[in-house]
Design a protein around this motif. Structure first.
Motif, PDB file in Angstrom:
ATOM      1  N   GLN A  18       4.571   7.027   3.741  1.00  0.00           N
ATOM      2  CA  GLN A  18       3.294   7.164   3.056  1.00  0.00           C
ATOM      3  C   GLN A  18       2.678   8.345   2.884  1.00  0.00           C
ATOM      4  OE1 GLN A  18       1.430   3.629   5.266  1.00  0.00           O
ATOM      5  NE2 GLN A  18       1.033   2.757   3.233  1.00  0.00           N
ATOM      6  N   VAL A  53      -4.357   6.300  13.158  1.00  0.00           N
ATOM      7  CA  VAL A  53      -4.472   4.975  12.615  1.00  0.00           C
ATOM      8  C   VAL A  53      -3.587   3.843  12.750  1.00  0.00           C
ATOM      9  CG1 VAL A  53      -4.749   3.895  10.436  1.00  0.00           C
ATOM     10  CG2 VAL A  53      -5.398   6.041  10.510  1.00  0.00           C
ATOM     11  N   TYR A  64       0.648  -1.363  -0.088  1.00  0.00           N
ATOM     12  CA  TYR A  64       0.067   0.317  -0.006  1.00  0.00           C
ATOM     13  C   TYR A  64       0.848   1.251  -0.058  1.00  0.00           C
ATOM     14  CZ  TYR A  64      -4.319  -2.659   0.441  1.00  0.00           C
ATOM     15  OH  TYR A  64      -5.367  -3.433   0.089  1.00  0.00           O
ATOM     16  N   ALA A 111     -13.909   1.703   2.895  1.00  0.00           N
ATOM     17  CA  ALA A 111     -14.325   2.842   3.700  1.00  0.00           C
ATOM     18  C   ALA A 111     -14.680   2.124   5.077  1.00  0.00           C
ATOM     19  CB  ALA A 111     -15.434   3.728   3.304  1.00  0.00           C
ATOM     20  N   ILE A 112     -13.751   1.759   5.900  1.00  0.00           N
ATOM     21  CA  ILE A 112     -13.871   1.131   7.221  1.00  0.00           C
ATOM     22  C   ILE A 112     -14.369   2.415   8.209  1.00  0.00           C
ATOM     23  CG2 ILE A 112     -13.155  -0.483   8.728  1.00  0.00           C
ATOM     24  CD1 ILE A 112     -13.328  -1.224   5.625  1.00  0.00           C
ATOM     25  N   PHE A 155      -9.814   9.351   3.760  1.00  0.00           N
ATOM     26  CA  PHE A 155      -8.946  10.222   4.194  1.00  0.00           C
ATOM     27  C   PHE A 155      -8.666  11.262   3.145  1.00  0.00           C
ATOM     28  CE2 PHE A 155      -8.510   6.104   6.439  1.00  0.00           C
ATOM     29  CZ  PHE A 155      -8.246   6.558   7.818  1.00  0.00           C
ATOM     30  N   PHE A 184      -0.915   7.240   7.270  1.00  0.00           N
ATOM     31  CA  PHE A 184      -0.512   6.145   7.639  1.00  0.00           C
ATOM     32  C   PHE A 184       0.951   6.095   8.210  1.00  0.00           C
ATOM     33  CE2 PHE A 184      -4.375   6.022   5.155  1.00  0.00           C
ATOM     34  CZ  PHE A 184      -5.306   5.128   5.917  1.00  0.00           C
TER      35      PHE A 184
HETATM   36  C1  OTU Z   1      -6.143   0.395   4.039  1.00  0.00           C
HETATM   37  O1  OTU Z   1      -6.941   0.245   5.408  1.00  0.00           O
HETATM   38  C2  OTU Z   1      -5.617  -1.024   3.818  1.00  0.00           C
HETATM   39  O2  OTU Z   1      -6.574  -2.034   3.891  1.00  0.00           O
HETATM   40  C3  OTU Z   1      -4.394  -1.248   4.726  1.00  0.00           C
HETATM   41  O3  OTU Z   1      -3.907  -2.607   4.647  1.00  0.00           O
HETATM   42  C4  OTU Z   1      -3.436  -0.209   4.704  1.00  0.00           C
HETATM   43  O4  OTU Z   1      -2.637  -0.240   5.567  1.00  0.00           O
HETATM   44  C5  OTU Z   1      -4.285   1.093   4.798  1.00  0.00           C
HETATM   45  O5  OTU Z   1      -5.306   1.420   4.083  1.00  0.00           O
HETATM   46  C6  OTU Z   1      -3.112   2.100   3.832  1.00  0.00           C
HETATM   47  O6  OTU Z   1      -2.842   2.075   2.733  1.00  0.00           O
HETATM   48  O7  OTU Z   1      -6.865   1.924   8.175  1.00  0.00           O
HETATM   49  O8  OTU Z   1      -6.163  -0.210   9.413  1.00  0.00           O
HETATM   50  O9  OTU Z   1     -11.324   3.712   6.244  1.00  0.00           O
HETATM   51  O10 OTU Z   1      -9.729   1.775   7.809  1.00  0.00           O
HETATM   52  O11 OTU Z   1      -7.931   2.670   4.563  1.00  0.00           O
HETATM   53  C7  OTU Z   1      -6.473  -0.244   8.008  1.00  0.00           C
HETATM   54  C8  OTU Z   1     -10.544   3.019   5.527  1.00  0.00           C
HETATM   55  C9  OTU Z   1      -6.727   1.112   7.337  1.00  0.00           C
HETATM   56  C10 OTU Z   1      -9.455   2.493   6.616  1.00  0.00           C
HETATM   57  C11 OTU Z   1      -8.220   1.818   5.445  1.00  0.00           C
HETATM   58  C12 OTU Z   1      -6.967   1.290   5.940  1.00  0.00           C
END
Ligand code: OTU
Length: 646
Positions: A251, A224, A143, A326-327, A287, A247
């Motif tokens: 990144q 995060v 990522y 989008a978590i 984000f 992150f």
């Molecule tokens: C995503 O996750 C990816 O699935 C991860 O593997 C990456 O590390 C990250 O992006 C950076 O590229 O915070 O804990 O709302 O939850 O983008 C995982 C979305 C993450 C975020 C999600 C992120």
């Protein structure tokens, strides 16, 4: 200021389009532009105001035309077909599978050799984890992209990726690939040029002369990765500036308030799509737009950005759809599917994180009460959009239990979140789970969980103990959870290895690049040796794999499993049992039941009437056909059943 207008562009673009694409396809391109034009212009004006100039519109439409022209004949044909079959991803036949290429089969070249295996499982949608060239060393599982135009050399070449896409398409399967739009690696050419003093490239990133403004943002920014990458900003001495890094430090967040960044990323997006990708998984989309005084997630601009990308991709490559990663809290999810006051096409597919969290919550507490409330709170995807439903993925599980849902279910949110983290990290007496903590944040008390589904469901522990009874229960639990994933509206997405109950990676810490990131415990290498046991009758692998095949076959059996069937979560009258109905307008109805309790449970056959079902057949279940006895439907402990009727 002159606002950009699609009409002003139409004549000149029509000439260009016809000369580039020929008369028929050129006309189709213009028709798409006319169709998506309002969405595009509206989004650009919302994002860029006075900077949304006719020149910007001309630039991005130029990229779209170049992109459409670069599509190979097979992809152009795919575009034509999917302009007609434009909601293929809603089909009941769709079953997804997500995996890292290296962990699954080493290289892309080896992948076509494993498609028989995936087809045996009914897979129609293959999500390959990040495969573009990452930075060297730590790369957050890919990522942190150093070059969007090249592949990770360890996985293969662009030609290999195209060959994989073609092999999938030949079998009626679809390819999903990650595209990281929120950030690039610090080693990406744009970032390198920025460090070297290129002002235009510097403007593609969010940088500050000192910590003053970053500190103001930090006041409201959640972390995060609090444990391994605290804070959201990184000093870059070589540039003499502070860089926004949501992150990891390497990144670098892109600055989408600059239209140049938007246009440049769209070019990268097109180049990836044109390799034969059907679904772009847009990473970390909440984000992308920062607003002082907020958590800098889910902002209005983040949605407008997706809408602008969506409109342009529709013009360029109409067969390509977007999947939003989008978590976020449940009530903020539907906007990623275009669900705003007025519908705006955004992403066609989004991760249903809430279902995942609630499945594990119900499995731990043996209680579906909270789940019922939480699922109802998520709402219904707008017409033409859907979820990917999943039990596990490459990431951790954040215990997204809302305080309101918890209160409505009569429990305390914070206490339940703590319970789940403790239960799944095996700190709770009676827990069957063997997960591990991820990113404990002492400041907020927040802690997330990593682990493979089999480990969280109790299979790993039962195997360690050599406890056959516990093992049988754990297998039932894993299949029960997947039964809901398969029946709930959307595309079920299997995380690699779950179909053979693959255990946690016992050696995840051996790699020094991974040792600080416990998510690697749920990114084990595929074991093809273990996979062969799926044909050994009575083995764990066979019990899980065959159950998943049965679920897949049952999915394909009727329209009620299509994503556009109406879903209603019912009150089952028994807190251990989740009940929901699916009703498709072509007539088919389905009642899905899942008993999270360890004991036998029954529910009233009023649920059938509430589902509009007068007579039914058991399409699939854990324990044979379900019958109505004395007005009750009975399920054994950890049993499930799908009852189809009319
Ligand atoms: C995503 O996750 C990816 O699935 C991860 O593997 C990456 O590390 C990250 O992006 C950076 O590229 O915070 O804990 O709302 O939850 O983008 C995982 C979305 C993450 C975020 C999600 C992120």
């Amino acid at each position: 200021m002159t606002a950009p207008r699609i009409e002003n562009l139409t004549e000149s673009i029509a000439v260009d389009a016809v000369s580039a694409l020929g008369e028929l396809e050129g006309a189709a391109f213009c028709a798409r532009l006319a169709r998506a034009g309002d969405d595009l212009v509206e989004a650009l004006i919302a994002l860029y105001g006075a900077q949304a100039t006719p020149a910007l519109l001309e630039r991005v439409v130029g990229v779209a035309l170049a992109g459409a022209t670069a599509r190979c004949p097979a992809l152009r044909l795919r575009d034509r077909l999917r302009e007609v079959d434009d909601d293929w991803y809603l089909g009941a036949c769709q079953i997804g599978y997500a995996t890292y290429v290296d962990r699954f089969c080493g290289t892309l070249a080896a992948l076509p050799g494993h498609l028989d295996y995936l087809q045996e499982l009914g897979v129609t949608y293959l999500h390959l984890m990040p495969l573009l060239r990452p930075r060297e060393g730590e790369s957050d599982g890919g990522y942190a992209v150093a070059d969007y135009r090249e592949l990770d050399p360890r996985l293969g070449t662009i030609a290999d990726l195209e060959a994989v896409a073609a092999a999938l398409h030949e079998r009626g399967m679809n390819l999903c690939v990650d595209l990281v739009i929120n950030h690039t690696a610090a080693e990406h050419a744009w970032a390198r040029a920025a460090v070297a003093g290129d002002r235009r490239m510097r403007a593609r990133y969010l940088t500050f002369p000192d910590r003053t403004v970053p500190d103001l943002y930090e006041r409201t920014l959640p972390e995060v990765f609090p444990d391994t990458a605290p804070g959201s900003f990184t000093d870059e001495p070589a540039m003499g500036r502070v860089v926004w890094t949501t992150f990891n430090t390497w990144q670098w967040d892109l600055d989408y308030t600059s239209p140049d960044t938007f246009a440049a990323m769209f070019e990268e997006m097109v180049s990836v799509a044109n390799r034969g990708v059907d679904v772009l998984r847009l990473d970390a989309v909440p984000f992308t737009w920062k607003v002082m005084g907020t958590d800098c997630q889910n902002q209005y601009g983040a949605h407008r950005l997706l809408q602008a990308f969506r409109a342009l991709m529709r013009v360029t490559a109409p067969s390509v759809v977007f999947k939003a990663e989008a978590i976020v809290p449940a009530k903020l999810l539907l906007p990623y599917l275009g669900g705003h006051d007025a519908f705006r096409p955004e992403c066609e597919i989004a991760y249903n994180n809430q279902l995942m969290v609630m499945l594990w919550s119900a499995a731990a507490s043996r209680d579906a009460n909270l789940m019922v409330r939480a699922l109802r709170g998520v709402g219904t995807p707008p017409l033409g959009t859907t979820w990917v439903n999943y039990l596990r993925c490459h990431d951790d599980i954040g215990w997204a239990v809302s305080d309101d849902d918890a209160a409505a279910a009569g429990i305390d949110g914070a206490a339940h979140r703590r319970f789940l983290a403790d239960f799944y990290a095996d700190r709770f007496t009676g827990s069957h789970a063997k997960g591990v903590d991820f990113q404990h944040n002492p400041e907020t008390g927040d802690v997330r969980t990593s682990g493979m589904a089999a480990a969280l469901a109790g299979i790993d522990q039962a195997r360690i103990d050599g406890d056959e009874l516990a093992l049988a229960g754990a297998i039932r639990r894993l299949v029960l959870l997947y039964s809901v994933v398969y029946a709930y509206g959307g595309i079920p997405l299997i995380w690699m290895g779950d179909e053979i109950a693959l255990a946690n990676d016992a050696r995840w810490q051996d790699d020094p690049l991974h040792a600080a990131d416990s998510r690697w415990i749920n990114r084990p290498p595929m074991s093809w040796e273990v996979a062969t046991r799926r044909s050994v009758s009575g083995s764990v692998e066979e019990r899980v794999f065959s159950a998943m095949r049965r679920l897949g076959a049952a999915r394909r059996s009727g329209d009620a499993l299509r994503a556009d069937a109406t879903l209603a979560v019912l009150d089952s009258g028994n807190r251990h049992v989740l009940a929901f109905t699916r009703h498709h307008r072509r007539g088919q109805r389905l009642l899905a039941l899942a008993n999270f309790g360890d004991e036998r449970q029954s529910v009233s056959d009023d649920l059938l009437r509430a589902s509009g079902i007068t007579s039914f057949v058991t399409v699939v279940s854990a324990d044979g056909p379900v019958r109505v006895v004395d007005g009750r439907l009975t399920l054994d402990g950890l049993g499930y059943a799908w009852l189809a009727g009319a």
